[in-house]
Design an enzyme around this catalytic site. Sequence first.
Site, PDB file in Angstrom:
ATOM      1  N   GLU A  33      93.022  14.892  80.034  1.00 51.97           N
ATOM      2  CA  GLU A  33      92.741  13.719  79.201  1.00 51.97           C
ATOM      3  C   GLU A  33      91.793  14.231  78.130  1.00 51.97           C
ATOM      4  O   GLU A  33      90.706  14.704  78.451  1.00 51.97           O
ATOM      5  CB  GLU A  33      92.123  12.631  80.085  1.00 51.97           C
ATOM      6  CG  GLU A  33      92.031  11.308  79.386  1.00 51.97           C
ATOM      7  CD  GLU A  33      90.662  11.088  78.826  1.00 51.97           C
ATOM      8  OE1 GLU A  33      90.461  11.478  77.650  1.00 51.97           O
ATOM      9  OE2 GLU A  33      89.815  10.531  79.537  1.00 51.97           O
TER      10      GLU A  33
ATOM     11  N   GLU B 132      89.600  13.430  66.338  1.00 49.47           N
ATOM     12  CA  GLU B 132      88.477  12.785  67.021  1.00 49.47           C
ATOM     13  C   GLU B 132      87.161  13.438  66.602  1.00 49.47           C
ATOM     14  O   GLU B 132      87.056  14.665  66.559  1.00 49.47           O
ATOM     15  CB  GLU B 132      88.658  12.943  68.546  1.00 49.47           C
ATOM     16  CG  GLU B 132      87.540  12.313  69.351  1.00 49.47           C
ATOM     17  CD  GLU B 132      87.615  12.628  70.849  1.00 49.47           C
ATOM     18  OE1 GLU B 132      87.988  13.758  71.196  1.00 49.47           O
ATOM     19  OE2 GLU B 132      87.304  11.744  71.648  1.00 49.47           O
TER      20      GLU B 132
ATOM     21  N   LYS C  86      85.261  22.666  89.223  1.00 49.86           N
ATOM     22  CA  LYS C  86      84.502  23.506  88.285  1.00 49.86           C
ATOM     23  C   LYS C  86      83.481  22.579  87.643  1.00 49.86           C
ATOM     24  O   LYS C  86      83.827  21.635  86.927  1.00 49.86           O
ATOM     25  CB  LYS C  86      85.479  24.095  87.258  1.00 49.86           C
ATOM     26  CG  LYS C  86      84.947  24.394  85.872  1.00 49.86           C
ATOM     27  CD  LYS C  86      84.204  25.704  85.790  1.00 49.86           C
ATOM     28  CE  LYS C  86      83.832  26.066  84.355  1.00 49.86           C
ATOM     29  NZ  LYS C  86      82.837  25.173  83.741  1.00 49.86           N
TER      30      LYS C  86
ATOM     31  N   CYS D 298      85.704   8.658  75.542  1.00 45.67           N
ATOM     32  CA  CYS D 298      87.034   9.068  75.074  1.00 45.67           C
ATOM     33  C   CYS D 298      87.751   7.902  74.400  1.00 45.67           C
ATOM     34  O   CYS D 298      88.709   8.105  73.666  1.00 45.67           O
ATOM     35  CB  CYS D 298      87.855   9.623  76.215  1.00 45.67           C
ATOM     36  SG  CYS D 298      87.757   8.639  77.683  1.00 45.67           S
TER      37      CYS D 298
ATOM     38  N   GLY E 151      91.386  21.912  76.678  1.00 47.58           N
ATOM     39  CA  GLY E 151      92.541  21.383  77.414  1.00 47.58           C
ATOM     40  C   GLY E 151      93.798  22.156  77.074  1.00 47.58           C
ATOM     41  O   GLY E 151      94.593  22.506  77.957  1.00 47.58           O
TER      42      GLY E 151
ATOM     43  N   GLY F 152      88.183  16.549  78.735  1.00 46.47           N
ATOM     44  CA  GLY F 152      87.348  17.273  77.785  1.00 46.47           C
ATOM     45  C   GLY F 152      88.024  17.393  76.442  1.00 46.47           C
ATOM     46  O   GLY F 152      88.758  16.495  76.021  1.00 46.47           O
ATOM     47  N   SER F 153      87.794  18.530  75.784  1.00 46.06           N
ATOM     48  CA  SER F 153      88.262  18.686  74.400  1.00 46.06           C
ATOM     49  C   SER F 153      89.714  19.145  74.340  1.00 46.06           C
ATOM     50  O   SER F 153      90.244  19.728  75.291  1.00 46.06           O
ATOM     51  CB  SER F 153      87.388  19.706  73.684  1.00 46.06           C
ATOM     52  OG  SER F 153      87.547  20.964  74.294  1.00 46.06           O
TER      53      SER F 153
HETATM   54  P1  NAP Z   1      85.009  21.049  76.720  1.00 46.42           P
HETATM   55  O1  NAP Z   1      84.424  21.940  75.704  1.00 46.42           O
HETATM   56  O2  NAP Z   1      86.430  20.700  76.613  1.00 46.42           O
HETATM   57  O3  NAP Z   1      84.700  21.677  78.137  1.00 46.42           O
HETATM   58  C1  NAP Z   1      85.230  21.104  79.322  1.00 46.42           C
HETATM   59  C2  NAP Z   1      85.441  22.197  80.359  1.00 46.42           C
HETATM   60  O4  NAP Z   1      86.390  23.131  79.875  1.00 46.42           O
HETATM   61  C3  NAP Z   1      84.170  22.962  80.663  1.00 46.42           C
HETATM   62  O5  NAP Z   1      84.144  23.172  82.057  1.00 46.42           O
HETATM   63  C4  NAP Z   1      84.359  24.268  79.936  1.00 46.42           C
HETATM   64  O6  NAP Z   1      83.773  25.292  80.694  1.00 46.42           O
HETATM   65  C5  NAP Z   1      85.864  24.458  79.921  1.00 46.42           C
HETATM   66  N1  NAP Z   1      86.303  25.170  78.725  1.00 46.42           N
HETATM   67  C6  NAP Z   1      85.859  25.002  77.466  1.00 46.42           C
HETATM   68  N2  NAP Z   1      86.543  25.780  76.606  1.00 46.42           N
HETATM   69  C7  NAP Z   1      87.447  26.459  77.356  1.00 46.42           C
HETATM   70  C8  NAP Z   1      88.461  27.420  77.054  1.00 46.42           C
HETATM   71  N3  NAP Z   1      88.691  27.835  75.823  1.00 46.42           N
HETATM   72  N4  NAP Z   1      89.186  27.912  78.075  1.00 46.42           N
HETATM   73  C9  NAP Z   1      88.960  27.500  79.329  1.00 46.42           C
HETATM   74  N5  NAP Z   1      88.023  26.597  79.673  1.00 46.42           N
HETATM   75  C10 NAP Z   1      87.283  26.075  78.709  1.00 46.42           C
HETATM   76  O7  NAP Z   1      84.284  19.643  76.799  1.00 46.42           O
HETATM   77  P2  NAP Z   1      82.795  19.202  76.600  1.00 46.42           P
HETATM   78  O8  NAP Z   1      81.850  20.352  76.748  1.00 46.42           O
HETATM   79  O9  NAP Z   1      82.618  18.059  77.483  1.00 46.42           O
HETATM   80  O10 NAP Z   1      82.718  18.641  75.139  1.00 46.42           O
HETATM   81  C11 NAP Z   1      83.211  19.306  74.027  1.00 46.42           C
HETATM   82  C12 NAP Z   1      84.075  18.391  73.229  1.00 46.42           C
HETATM   83  O11 NAP Z   1      85.076  17.842  74.073  1.00 46.42           O
HETATM   84  C13 NAP Z   1      83.375  17.196  72.654  1.00 46.42           C
HETATM   85  O12 NAP Z   1      82.743  17.479  71.442  1.00 46.42           O
HETATM   86  C14 NAP Z   1      84.518  16.219  72.550  1.00 46.42           C
HETATM   87  O13 NAP Z   1      85.221  16.399  71.358  1.00 46.42           O
HETATM   88  C15 NAP Z   1      85.424  16.536  73.693  1.00 46.42           C
HETATM   89  N6  NAP Z   1      85.299  15.660  74.868  1.00 46.42           N
HETATM   90  C16 NAP Z   1      86.236  14.761  75.121  1.00 46.42           C
HETATM   91  C17 NAP Z   1      86.124  13.951  76.240  1.00 46.42           C
HETATM   92  C18 NAP Z   1      87.145  12.949  76.582  1.00 46.42           C
HETATM   93  O14 NAP Z   1      86.823  11.991  77.224  1.00 46.42           O
HETATM   94  N7  NAP Z   1      88.367  13.162  76.259  1.00 46.42           N
HETATM   95  C19 NAP Z   1      85.069  14.050  77.096  1.00 46.42           C
HETATM   96  C20 NAP Z   1      84.111  15.000  76.826  1.00 46.42           C
HETATM   97  C21 NAP Z   1      84.251  15.804  75.710  1.00 46.42           C
HETATM   98  P3  NAP Z   1      82.713  26.295  80.048  1.00 46.42           P
HETATM   99  O15 NAP Z   1      81.745  25.470  79.278  1.00 46.42           O
HETATM  100  O16 NAP Z   1      82.163  26.967  81.241  1.00 46.42           O
HETATM  101  O17 NAP Z   1      83.516  27.174  79.166  1.00 46.42           O
END
Ligand code: NAP
Length: 535
Positions: free
Chosen positions: A265, A397, A184, A302, A246, A241-242
């Site tokens: 993660e 975070e 995805k 991260c 997650g 991701g978040s």
């Molecule tokens: P994200 O919001 O967690 O999104 C990652 C993936 O999950 C995307 O493909 C998104 O798809 C999907 N997604 C988001 N919300 C969802 C939900 N409620 N149900 C199902 N799927 C969902 O990550 P991001 O856009 O990279 O960044 C957002 C936040 O994540 C950052 O502000 C940060 O806090 C955190 N982050 C952490 C890391 C890490 O290394 N741990 C890395 C990046 C980001 P869609 O957009 O299509 O919904």
Amino acid sequence: MQLHGGNILGANVSKSGAATFRAYDPASNRELDTAFHEATEGEAAKAVEMANAAHASYRAQPPEAIANLLDQIASGLEEAGDELLARAHLETRLPQARLIYERNRTTGQLRMFAALVREGSWVDARIDLADPARTPIPQPDLRRMLVSLGPVVVFGASNFPLAFSICGGDTASALAAGNPVVAKAHPAHPGTSEIAARVIQEAIRKNAMPPGVFSMVQGTRPDLGLALVRHPVTRAVGFTGSLVAGRALLDAAAARASPIPFFAEMGSLNPVFILPGALKARPSELAQKLAGSVTLGVGQMCTKPGQIAAIKSPELDLLVQKLADFTASTPLNAMLYSGIAERYRDGLLQRSQLAGVRFANAAVPNETEICGGATVSAAVLVSDAPSFFKNSTLSQELFGPATLVTECESREHLEEIARRLEGQLTVTIHATEEDLCEYASLISVLREKAGRMIFGGVPTGVEVKPAMHHGGPYPATTDPRFTSVGPAAILRFARPVCYQDCPQQWLPPELKDENPRSIFRLVNGEWTRAQLCQR
Ligand code: NAP
């Protein structure tokens, strides 16, 4: 390469749905070329079903063929050259030098897994030979090894458009273990994702693998990811991701009629504990090191150090001042996309309104900044320990170039912070020999909280090596037993199967007496590459 904007379903391009979206240049908020088709429910289902259909034939491929596929993907990424880097730069504003480093890391990971598969011992073969004479009951012949799971869904991460995205570590390790992958794409870099997916598609064609071994779907709605996780033939998921996303996906994986492993993660605070001896010896040097780590990649790591804890002293005041100066003077690119920048600014605002919290450098973001695309300022916040304990927001975070210094009155405060920590990817300790002896109980608490303990360095910079552990107790990840970096990442996407009293001709090569692949095996409790004597 002209981008087509479609979903990749095996060897085909699919654009069934009418809904499209575009990528944005985060620096200017300008819409980029190419309309990308949101995958429909039908396309998502087809991708997973094709993966399932391809599984039997893919897992039966000789290890050499799977290794060649991984090598070919690595070469394909290199051949995609400047085009891949230019698109990734446009969609993420990560600098060229960082993207070149990231591409090398990605090709390095792919080749590392190719070598692992060629060598073969990763299957962890264990043999306990039969003992018919054992009393009171004879012992059967037992042979166990790791095998693939089936279709793995991989979520691309926004902050590593190559190394943790379509062709990143999750995809490489899942393919290496013999699993087809449905990726995805992260909606913030759909063009980069398409180029990477087409590299994999081409490698599959060149290596005459079943096309369903890899598909990629594009989309901006959570429904798509949820549908992939809920599909009955999906067997495992890799996510970066978040915590919010997650957790939603983890719950969906657990709520299935047939629950599946979900490896997420989700980042962490990555606290840094500076003990008195180390603080006294080098406050300015520590400030400089930490500033570099906090602002690396605009804080979108991260492992960014999000908290620094130390006992109040003139040296801590100096460290805070220097840290504020160094971070403020570090030039920053735009953040990855406007939503991430908004969350960062909101997080700063929220924290600035808490009693007992002050900014050591940046002012609270103003209107001009908020209108300026994804451009942000670095921030050093300072709180006293009681305020930190009172406000749970401070232990969450904040993704972006900010850190919180917690000023402790006493050793008890430091220990209290450690005890209250949730699971972390890393904890960092700056200490002299004397500090380590004196604070042994603190170190012991910290070991329970983190996947990696760093002594004297910074948490950013995760080596791709066999001894690396990039993981940690929840909420850093959903399963503290596994790493998402290094060769051991393959273990997430494999399961053991045991053959009991199985005739030789029906055993997989790895478990046959003659050990045709010369792999390491645990035979009757001893590791050996030897063949077993003919019985
Ligand atoms: P994200 O919001 O967690 O999104 C990652 C993936 O999950 C995307 O493909 C998104 O798809 C999907 N997604 C988001 N919300 C969802 C939900 N409620 N149900 C199902 N799927 C969902 O990550 P991001 O856009 O990279 O960044 C957002 C936040 O994540 C950052 O502000 C940060 O806090 C955190 N982050 C952490 C890391 C890490 O290394 N741990 C890395 C990046 C980001 P869609 O957009 O299509 O919904």
